[in-house]
Structures are given as structure tokens and as C-alpha cells.
Design a protein around this motif. Sequence first.
Motif, PDB file in Angstrom:
ATOM      1  N   LEU A   7       0.763  -1.168  -0.070  1.00 48.64           N
ATOM      2  CA  LEU A   7      -0.067   0.077  -0.126  1.00 48.64           C
ATOM      3  C   LEU A   7       1.172   1.263   0.252  1.00 48.64           C
ATOM      4  O   LEU A   7       0.386   2.377  -0.519  1.00 48.64           O
TER       5      LEU A   7
ATOM      6  N   HIS B 231       2.866   2.261  -2.008  1.00 54.27           N
ATOM      7  CA  HIS B 231       3.064   2.720  -3.289  1.00 54.27           C
ATOM      8  C   HIS B 231       2.224   4.045  -3.510  1.00 54.27           C
ATOM      9  O   HIS B 231       2.412   4.642  -4.656  1.00 54.27           O
ATOM     10  N   ASN B 232       1.023   4.019  -2.596  1.00 57.68           N
ATOM     11  CA  ASN B 232       0.039   5.122  -2.934  1.00 57.68           C
ATOM     12  C   ASN B 232      -0.203   5.617  -1.476  1.00 57.68           C
ATOM     13  O   ASN B 232      -0.830   5.120  -0.579  1.00 57.68           O
ATOM     14  N   ARG B 233       0.510   6.760  -1.238  1.00 63.65           N
ATOM     15  CA  ARG B 233       0.440   7.446   0.059  1.00 63.65           C
ATOM     16  C   ARG B 233      -1.054   7.572   0.891  1.00 63.65           C
ATOM     17  O   ARG B 233      -1.134   7.452   1.826  1.00 63.65           O
ATOM     18  N   ARG B 234      -1.980   8.107  -0.035  1.00 64.32           N
ATOM     19  CA  ARG B 234      -3.552   8.126   0.249  1.00 64.32           C
ATOM     20  C   ARG B 234      -3.938   6.864   0.698  1.00 64.32           C
ATOM     21  O   ARG B 234      -4.698   6.928   1.599  1.00 64.32           O
ATOM     22  N   VAL B 235      -3.804   5.988  -0.027  1.00 65.82           N
ATOM     23  CA  VAL B 235      -4.286   4.630   0.245  1.00 65.82           C
ATOM     24  C   VAL B 235      -3.723   4.239   1.692  1.00 65.82           C
ATOM     25  O   VAL B 235      -4.471   3.626   2.461  1.00 65.82           O
ATOM     26  N   LEU B 236      -2.403   4.255   1.689  1.00 64.45           N
ATOM     27  CA  LEU B 236      -1.828   3.843   2.910  1.00 64.45           C
ATOM     28  C   LEU B 236      -2.286   4.666   4.341  1.00 64.45           C
ATOM     29  O   LEU B 236      -2.562   3.995   5.180  1.00 64.45           O
TER      30      LEU B 236
ATOM     31  N   THR C 220      -5.405   6.292   4.621  1.00 63.02           N
ATOM     32  CA  THR C 220      -6.605   6.031   4.832  1.00 63.02           C
ATOM     33  C   THR C 220      -6.635   4.693   5.637  1.00 63.02           C
ATOM     34  O   THR C 220      -7.357   4.581   6.417  1.00 63.02           O
ATOM     35  N   ASP C 221      -6.017   3.646   4.902  1.00 67.04           N
ATOM     36  CA  ASP C 221      -5.885   2.410   5.485  1.00 67.04           C
ATOM     37  C   ASP C 221      -5.553   2.257   6.992  1.00 67.04           C
ATOM     38  O   ASP C 221      -6.071   1.632   7.923  1.00 67.04           O
ATOM     39  N   SER C 222      -4.268   3.130   7.058  1.00 71.06           N
ATOM     40  CA  SER C 222      -3.728   3.181   8.691  1.00 71.06           C
ATOM     41  C   SER C 222      -4.717   3.584   9.494  1.00 71.06           C
ATOM     42  O   SER C 222      -4.979   3.119  10.725  1.00 71.06           O
TER      43      SER C 222
ATOM     44  N   ARG D 155      -9.982  -6.355   3.028  1.00 67.95           N
ATOM     45  CA  ARG D 155      -8.427  -6.710   3.426  1.00 67.95           C
ATOM     46  C   ARG D 155      -7.902  -8.081   2.465  1.00 67.95           C
ATOM     47  O   ARG D 155      -7.066  -8.257   1.871  1.00 67.95           O
TER      48      ARG D 155
ATOM     49  N   ILE E 143      -7.824  -7.299  -1.171  1.00 69.90           N
ATOM     50  CA  ILE E 143      -6.599  -6.685  -1.827  1.00 69.90           C
ATOM     51  C   ILE E 143      -5.511  -7.454  -1.644  1.00 69.90           C
ATOM     52  O   ILE E 143      -4.728  -7.588  -2.491  1.00 69.90           O
TER      53      ILE E 143
END
Length: 186
Positions: free
Chosen positions: A35, A37-42, A44-46, A160, A163
Motif C-alpha cells: 500500500l 506505493h500510494n500515500r493516500r491509500v496507505l 486511509t488504511d492506517s 483486506r 486486496i
Amino acid sequence: MARISLDPPRTLLTRLTSWYSKRAYGKVIDPLLALAHNRRVLMTDSRFEMSLARWNRLEPGLKNLAELASAAAIGCSWCMDFGYWASRRHGTPHEKLQDVPRWRESDVYTPLERDVMEYAEAMTATPPTVDDELADRLRGRLGEAAFVELTAMVAVENFRSRINAALGLSSQGFKDTCDVPVRPAG
């Protein structure tokens, strides 16, 4: 084999989340690296995972079994590996965790645990196959707040697992660190 590099750009965010992962889990978890590789996805997920950790209306053992039943139905080996480790940390017996993929044939589960795993599988099916009788039984035994949490946790595990499976993430050896053989006395 992962379908994405597990060597994301070394940013401050990646370093911070890697540090946290090592502290919390003993190693940097592959989903975090994927994740990243995409700051916003990381991000949001965190935030989402930190919020989930505070949910407390459903008994942790039932939550663990629901998550593992969903992961098994999807076929996410990473989720099964990590879920086993996390469940052992919550005190779920080895026998119950080991039998999740074949829970219907096992005699280690209570009727409530069986209903929870059946519900997780029914929610995970495409399209979902949840029936009113099972939902009513669970809502009556768990209460509405815990039933909603169960439903949300199964949906989260679907997110989860799908993905991780789609990205080709596989076991990281978490399960191997759980069950240390007992040494004979003497």
C-alpha cells in the motif's frame, strides 16, 4: 509471489509506518509495503485500522473466527497466516484456529461460533447468501451492537483479503512463531 514490488519509495511516511509495524508485529508487514506505493491509500488504511482496533462490542474470539472464516473463503494465505497469529495473541485456542477451513466437520466449536463462521461465509459469498433465520439467531444471541460489529468486521476482512489476494501477498511466517512445542519435563 507478490504482484507489486514490496520495496516502495523510502518516504518519511514509509519509514514511520515500517517502524510501527516492526514494533507492533515484529516485522514490516507486506500489505503495508504494498500500500505504501500510494500515500493516500496507505494513510486511509492506517487510520481505518487504528479505528477498528477500538471496536469492542463483539467478543474478540468470535471476531477472530469470523475474520478467519472470511479469509479462508476468499483464499488469502497472508490473512490466514496473520489472522492465526493475531488470534493466538487474543487467546484463541490452536485447535479452533487450525480447524477454521473445515469448521463444519470439526467438533471444537460452540453453536454460536458455528453460526458466526456460517455468517462470515454467507457474507463473503458473491452474491451474499445471508438468510433471515441465521441473522435473527445471531442478533438475538449477540445483541444488535455486536451483530452490527460482526457484520462490519466480515466486510472489513473481505476488503483486506481481496486486496491482499489480488496483490499476490502470501504468508510471512507469522503462524510459525505462535505454537512453540512444549519441552518434555525432566
